[in-house]
Motif scaffolding. Structure first.
Motif, mmCIF file in Angstrom:
data_model
loop_
_atom_site.group_PDB
_atom_site.id
_atom_site.type_symbol
_atom_site.label_atom_id
_atom_site.label_comp_id
_atom_site.label_asym_id
_atom_site.label_seq_id
_atom_site.Cartn_x
_atom_site.Cartn_y
_atom_site.Cartn_z
ATOM 1 N N ILE A 16 95.830 14.802 -107.080
ATOM 2 C CA ILE A 16 96.486 16.071 -106.754
ATOM 3 C C ILE A 16 96.880 16.808 -108.039
ATOM 4 C CG2 ILE A 16 98.544 17.112 -105.736
ATOM 5 C CD1 ILE A 16 98.402 14.915 -103.549
ATOM 6 N N LEU A 17 97.446 16.075 -108.982
ATOM 7 C CA LEU A 17 97.855 16.682 -110.256
ATOM 8 C C LEU A 17 96.641 17.171 -111.051
ATOM 9 C CD1 LEU A 17 100.752 14.335 -111.446
ATOM 10 C CD2 LEU A 17 100.927 16.709 -110.721
ATOM 11 N N GLU A 18 95.580 16.420 -111.068
ATOM 12 C CA GLU A 18 94.363 16.835 -111.766
ATOM 13 C C GLU A 18 93.779 18.096 -111.118
ATOM 14 O OE1 GLU A 18 91.545 13.679 -112.127
ATOM 15 O OE2 GLU A 18 92.911 12.448 -113.315
ATOM 16 N N ARG A 19 93.762 18.142 -109.804
ATOM 17 C CA ARG A 19 93.282 19.320 -109.094
ATOM 18 C C ARG A 19 94.160 20.542 -109.432
ATOM 19 N NH1 ARG A 19 94.140 18.328 -103.579
ATOM 20 N NH2 ARG A 19 92.919 16.449 -103.919
ATOM 21 N N GLU A 20 95.438 20.349 -109.449
ATOM 22 C CA GLU A 20 96.360 21.435 -109.797
ATOM 23 C C GLU A 20 96.152 21.885 -111.249
ATOM 24 O OE1 GLU A 20 100.283 20.027 -108.957
ATOM 25 O OE2 GLU A 20 100.059 20.309 -106.791
ATOM 26 N N ARG A 21 95.908 20.911 -112.126
ATOM 27 C CA ARG A 21 95.650 21.253 -113.535
ATOM 28 C C ARG A 21 94.371 22.060 -113.674
ATOM 29 N NH1 ARG A 21 92.558 19.318 -117.393
ATOM 30 N NH2 ARG A 21 91.983 17.479 -116.232
ATOM 31 N N ARG A 22 93.290 21.648 -112.975
ATOM 32 C CA ARG A 22 92.029 22.391 -113.010
ATOM 33 C C ARG A 22 92.215 23.807 -112.452
ATOM 34 N NH1 ARG A 22 89.711 17.472 -111.054
ATOM 35 N NH2 ARG A 22 89.768 18.390 -108.985
ATOM 36 N N ASP A 23 92.929 23.912 -111.355
ATOM 37 C CA ASP A 23 93.204 25.221 -110.772
ATOM 38 C C ASP A 23 94.000 26.098 -111.742
ATOM 39 O OD1 ASP A 23 91.895 24.497 -108.463
ATOM 40 O OD2 ASP A 23 93.728 24.105 -107.310
#
Length: 145
Positions: A16-23
């Motif tokens: 979830i954090l990685e997805r948020e970082r990419r976004d």
């Protein structure tokens, strides 16, 4: 909670954090591109405005020259200079083209004068046209028209 469950939970949080970082990174890149495009557009607008300002200054100078010319013509006409009967109302050709400094400005002044003094006009003057044509031909030879 068991160790496996905690590990899965942590893995899920990490995804979830990685997805948020990419976004977030993607949004930052998009915003950077948008700002760069706005900067280019702003620079183009400034360049256009500067060019137009230079044109306006040039036109203003040209208008001031025309005003000066017409003031001199008016002053000459008001002075009541006594010329021969044929030339009493004719301004000398040199006055018509005073302030002309280039081939292009010569042609423009000639066109403007023809519009004003052409004999077919209501206030046309054949003698003035002869003076204008004579002086124009002299200046054409000088500017190699």
């Amino acid at each position: 909670m068991t160790l496996d469950e905690e590990r899965r939970s942590l893995d899920e949080q990490r995804r979830i954090l990685e997805r948020e970082r990419r976004d977030f990174t993607r949004r930052v890149e998009i915003e950077d591109r948008r700002l760069e495009q706005q900067q280019k557009l702003f620079e183009m607008k400034v360049k256009i405005l500067q060019e137009e300002l230079v044109k306006l200054a040039s036109e203003k100078e040209h208008i001031e020259q025309l005003k000066s010319f017409y003031r001199r013509v008016d002053d000459y006409e008001k002075s009541g200079a006594k010329l021969s009967a044929r030339e009493s109302s004719v301004v000398k050709g040199e006055l018509f083209f005073s302030g002309v400094g280039s081939k292009q400005s010569l042609k423009k002044r000639y066109r403007d004068l023809i519009k004003i003094y052409h004999p077919d006009n209501l206030d046309g003057d054949k003698a003035a046209i002869q003076e204008i044509n004579s002086e124009y031909n002299k200046l054409c030879a000088l500017y190699e028209c």
